[in-house]
Enzyme design. Sequence first.
Site, mmCIF file in Angstrom:
data_model
loop_
_atom_site.group_PDB
_atom_site.id
_atom_site.type_symbol
_atom_site.label_atom_id
_atom_site.label_comp_id
_atom_site.label_asym_id
_atom_site.label_seq_id
_atom_site.Cartn_x
_atom_site.Cartn_y
_atom_site.Cartn_z
ATOM 1 N N SER A 26 0.784 -0.440 0.355
ATOM 2 C CA SER A 26 -0.381 0.298 0.119
ATOM 3 C C SER A 26 0.991 0.850 -0.311
ATOM 4 O O SER A 26 1.776 1.119 -0.653
ATOM 5 C CB SER A 26 -0.967 0.238 1.249
ATOM 6 N N HIS A 27 1.132 2.138 0.879
ATOM 7 C CA HIS A 27 1.467 3.203 0.512
ATOM 8 C C HIS A 27 2.353 3.232 2.216
ATOM 9 O O HIS A 27 3.662 4.370 2.113
ATOM 10 C CB HIS A 27 0.773 4.295 1.508
#
Length: 274
Positions: free
Chosen positions: A141-142
């Site tokens: 993800s991030h």
Amino acid sequence: MNYKEKYRQWLDFADPDTKAELESLTDEKEIEDRFYKDLAFGTGGLRGIMGAGSNRMNRYTVGKATLGLANYLKSTGKADLKVAIAYDSRNNSADFAKTAAGIFANCGLHVYLYDRLVPVPVLSFTTRYLHCDAGVMITASHNPKEYNGYKVYWQDGAQLPPHHAEAIAKKMEELDFFASIKRMDYDEAVEKGLITVMGAETDEKFLSNVMGQVNDKAAVEKVADTFKMVYTPFHGTGYKLIPEVLHRLGMKHVICVPEQMVIDGNFPTVVSPN
């Protein structure tokens, strides 16, 4: 085992590249950090810094999670188990996806594996559309570029509920990183029909589903000649499908940031891929 014992075990049984990475370590604190625990499996699955060691994301920790998930699915008694796998643009994602596919295949599960990187919602959709028992998305993800992850989705396309995650974690505790985990050769598994490689045709099913949810295309048509928008995938998975969806919606002026349309797990144009 304490961290030193686990470190020595990995030196004895890991592949040559992993062994070389471990032998290059000179900081005792670094060795301890890599081996003082196993990477935890939770509701989202696994997530951690990539590298050699039981507390890192690598093909061995991916393998243990995969076999734990496979054993849990098999314990339900359901026949003809199916799993969908997808991956993002991070370094090692494609390798981790193939590692998981080979282990599932060796366990007798049928695997649907994408032949290219796709966004997380595509994996959720595919899990539901193909009536799979679980889905696996290789993504962090991030998180910063040093990370990768192993997200598990249930048959409804949503992230794994806590009670399933706890059961899989218990199955993983029964496994050894080296003795337990067997992987079928990828090409052999494809040839035997245990791995189905998915391409553009599955993308099209997803896009059709997305466009079926548009509720006011006329509003776009009214402003399409003058409305401009800028899009960037930050070197990641949206580079293909997002511009395509916007085009089908009727957006005429979608300006993509060229430098960030390039797939690159090092995310060279941003401080952090968030």
